[in-house]
Scaffold this motif. Structure first.
Motif, PDB file in Angstrom:
ATOM      1  N   ALA A   7      26.065  33.926 -15.225  1.00 36.63           N
ATOM      2  CA  ALA A   7      25.798  32.991 -14.128  1.00 36.63           C
ATOM      3  C   ALA A   7      26.720  31.779 -14.220  1.00 36.63           C
ATOM      4  O   ALA A   7      27.261  31.306 -13.211  1.00 36.63           O
ATOM      5  N   SER A 208      20.163  30.466   0.418  1.00 39.18           N
ATOM      6  CA  SER A 208      19.954  30.773  -0.997  1.00 39.18           C
ATOM      7  C   SER A 208      18.598  30.258  -1.463  1.00 39.18           C
ATOM      8  O   SER A 208      17.894  30.934  -2.213  1.00 39.18           O
ATOM      9  N   GLY A 212      15.149  32.420  -2.936  1.00 38.23           N
ATOM     10  CA  GLY A 212      14.725  32.291  -4.336  1.00 38.23           C
ATOM     11  C   GLY A 212      15.688  31.595  -5.273  1.00 38.23           C
ATOM     12  O   GLY A 212      15.504  31.673  -6.489  1.00 38.23           O
ATOM     13  N   ALA A 213      16.702  30.902  -4.734  1.00 39.15           N
ATOM     14  CA  ALA A 213      17.614  30.194  -5.637  1.00 39.15           C
ATOM     15  C   ALA A 213      16.943  28.918  -6.143  1.00 39.15           C
ATOM     16  O   ALA A 213      16.316  28.194  -5.372  1.00 39.15           O
ATOM     17  N   THR A 214      17.087  28.666  -7.429  1.00 38.95           N
ATOM     18  CA  THR A 214      16.566  27.409  -7.981  1.00 38.95           C
ATOM     19  C   THR A 214      17.579  26.297  -7.674  1.00 38.95           C
ATOM     20  O   THR A 214      18.736  26.582  -7.346  1.00 38.95           O
ATOM     21  N   TYR A 217      20.602  26.706  -9.793  1.00 38.49           N
ATOM     22  CA  TYR A 217      21.553  27.724  -9.321  1.00 38.49           C
ATOM     23  C   TYR A 217      22.467  27.139  -8.241  1.00 38.49           C
ATOM     24  O   TYR A 217      23.677  27.363  -8.238  1.00 38.49           O
ATOM     25  N   ARG A 220      24.879  24.352  -9.822  1.00 42.51           N
ATOM     26  CA  ARG A 220      25.816  24.718 -10.891  1.00 42.51           C
ATOM     27  C   ARG A 220      27.292  24.743 -10.461  1.00 42.51           C
ATOM     28  O   ARG A 220      28.127  24.077 -11.087  1.00 42.51           O
TER      29      ARG A 220
END
Lengths: 302, 241
Positions: A7, A208, A212-214, A217, A220
């Motif tokens: 990731a 995103s 479900g993207a935090t 994420y 970053r």
């Protein structure tokens, strides 16, 4: 762990792609960032060099006591004893007239002058290292010693180094303030770049988050982008400083020789350069974190 | 993947209490600023493996209902429970992980037009940190299901409206979600495509995925034979098995 590394690798390559996708804008931003970082850092390097030069010359008050011509060794011993008895005198170094003449001969052009004279015109002298910087006490000491028998002249000549040191301290403070100001400017430049990039990709960011993207994420690649921009801006700044110091060093060297001394701009040690690059990258990362947090907090998903 | 039990498939009202509820609404209201009431006192239950259509005219509250199920919006009153989690009690940092249980099909597709078909479908897998080795295989499987296998390198702009919708569906199913929520998935399609898309949803449901679809397309409802929740002015008028 492997997925976590993957990731981060993906975020880094995404940041690199974003830099490369708009090469001119990226170069311009990095150059502006480099300039903003180079100005205070360059000033600091110059000030440090001048400070180094001033440190080579004692800034503690130094007083020269010139004795009358023709004093005997007994007279010298009496004066030494009286000088060492004074509370403010830490050290009294005797410089015989022959020693003084020898030293003077080393100055360009003065050897011929000394040779032309029938005898050595220089007196015996003491150089006093004092334990006080209080001008009134130095003046009092000068007055007292000047009145002693066999003492021709007392001269306190530390004023200019004190002035240089005071100037260096002011310049250091100015460099620090400029560093803070330009640091904030560098932060603002990266903040704005990241803010615009996130606005440009707000559709993707929103999608995103929906699937479900935090926040981590989402953030970053922008953190890597900010860090990379800061790092590359730092590289540009180091290059500017190196080029600048090289150009200034020659001019300053010629100038200082005219004053009978040697001033050199110190080379930037690699540890300092590495530290500077680290701080620039950190600044970029911080700006990116602020910009991305602002973007995400301003647009809650529910 | 959830295997669908015969009991769920039969949808018998008497056995419903014994089934596990996937989605539960208890006296849910949703009001927007300005005094607009989108939902009023809505109570409903959707079991695991069910196929449910939310029907009703435009403005009836279908999209709001789906948004509440997907935790995109907060209810103004009442409780929304999804897969055993009360959404109001869920911490913000847990939300993304809950959302990964959903497959969302949007009316406007929400495709990334600067990425090719493969990257669009791979997005949920990358977000959920699937291993790099797994991603191509899962993407191809999802594209195969929607009939887009072989178009991985195509940009979405080069796809027709129906293909874009199927791409959106592939993205929604690629991570094998427990619940598929679709908002007017056939809204912009011609009738033939609409039936194809409806069949796709039916096939997902047949392998155990809970499917909730908002639509006012009569042909789609007839084709799917689902349980229908009929909404009007933010209230459930009737529920048919």
């Amino acid at each position: 762990m492997k997925n976590w590394i993957t990731a981060h690798g993906a975020a880094l390559s995404s940041a690199l792609r974003r830099l490369v996708r708009r090469p001119f804008a990226s170069l311009f931003e990095i150059f502006v960032l480099g300039l903003a970082l180079a100005l205070p850092a360059g000033l600091y390097v110059t000030v440090e060099s001048v400070r180094g030069f001033a440190n080579q010359h004692p800034s503690d008050p130094e007083v020269s006591v010139f004795l009358s011509l023709g004093v005997t060794s007994q007279d010298v011993a009496i004066v030494r004893e009286r000088l060492e008895a004074l509370a403010d005198v830490q050290q009294a170094v005797f410089i015989p007239r022959q020693e003084a003449a020898k030293s003077l001969r080393q100055s360009p052009g003065l050897a011929e002058v000394l040779d032309a004279l029938p005898e050595n015109p220089l007196p015996d002298a003491f150089v006093l290292r004092l334990g006080t910087q209080d001008p009134s006490r130095i003046d009092a000491l000068r007055g007292e010693v000047g009145g002693w028998p066999k003492v021709a002249l007392v001269q306190a000549d530390s004023g200019w180094t004190r002035k240089v040191n005071a100037g260096v301290r002011i310049a250091q403070t100015v460099a620090l303030l400029l560093g803070l100001m330009f640091g904030v400017a560098a932060l603002a430049i990266t903040f704005n770049t990241i803010r615009l990039q996130m606005l440009d990709r707000r559709g993707e960011i929103e999608l995103s988050r929906l699937i479900g993207a935090t926040d981590g994420y989402i953030r970053r690649p922008y953190l890597y982008l900010g860090g990379l921009q800061g790092l590359l801006g730092g590289v540009v700044a180091v290059a500017i400083i190196l080029a600048g110091t090289r150009a200034l060093d020659k001019a300053l060297s010629d100038f200082s020789v005219a004053y009978g001394t040697q001033v050199k701009i110190s080379a930037v040690p690699w540890e300092y350069a590495a530290g500077f690059l680290g701080v620039s990258a950190l600044l970029g990362g911080m700006a990116a974190w602020l910009a991305s947090s602002r973007h995400l907090w301003a647009r809650p998903l529910r | 993947m959830i295997e669908r039990s015969p009991a769920i498939a039969s949808n018998e009202t008497g056995s419903r209490a014994a089934l596990e509820a996937m989605i539960r609404f208890e006296n849910v209201d949703k009001r927007y600023p300005g005094g607009i009431t989108a939902l009023q006192n809505v109570s409903l239950r959707i079991d695991k493996g069910e196929l449910v259509v939310i029907a009703g005219p435009s403005g009836a509250g279908k999209s709001t209902l789906l948004n509440l199920m997907a935790a995109i919006e907060h209810p103004s009153a009442g409780r929304v429970c999804v897969n055993g989690e009360v959404l109001q009690d869920l911490r913000a940092r847990s939300l993304p992980y809950l959302r990964r249980q959903f497959g969302l099909v949007f009316q406007d597709h929400r495709l990334l037009f600067d990425r090719n078909v493969f990257d669009n479908v791979a997005l949920p897998l990358r977000i959920a940190l699937f291993s790099r080795g797994d991603i191509p295989q899962r993407v191809r499987a999802a594209l195969d299901k929607v009939g887009l296998l072989g178009r991985e390198r195509t940009m979405p702009i080069a796809l027709s409206g129906g293909e874009q919708q199927r791409l959106c569906i592939a993205r929604a199913i690629v991570h094998r979600p427990a619940i598929l929520l679709a908002d007017e998935p056939t809204g912009n399609l011609d009738p033939d495509y609409a039936v194809t898309i409806a069949d796709l949803f039916k096939s997902f449901n047949q392998v155990g995925v809970t499917v909730v679809m908002a639509t006012h397309d009569r042909a789609v409802i007839d084709r799917l034979q689902p349980r229908v929740l009929r909404l009007r002015d933010g209230q459930i008028l009737e529920q048919s098995a």
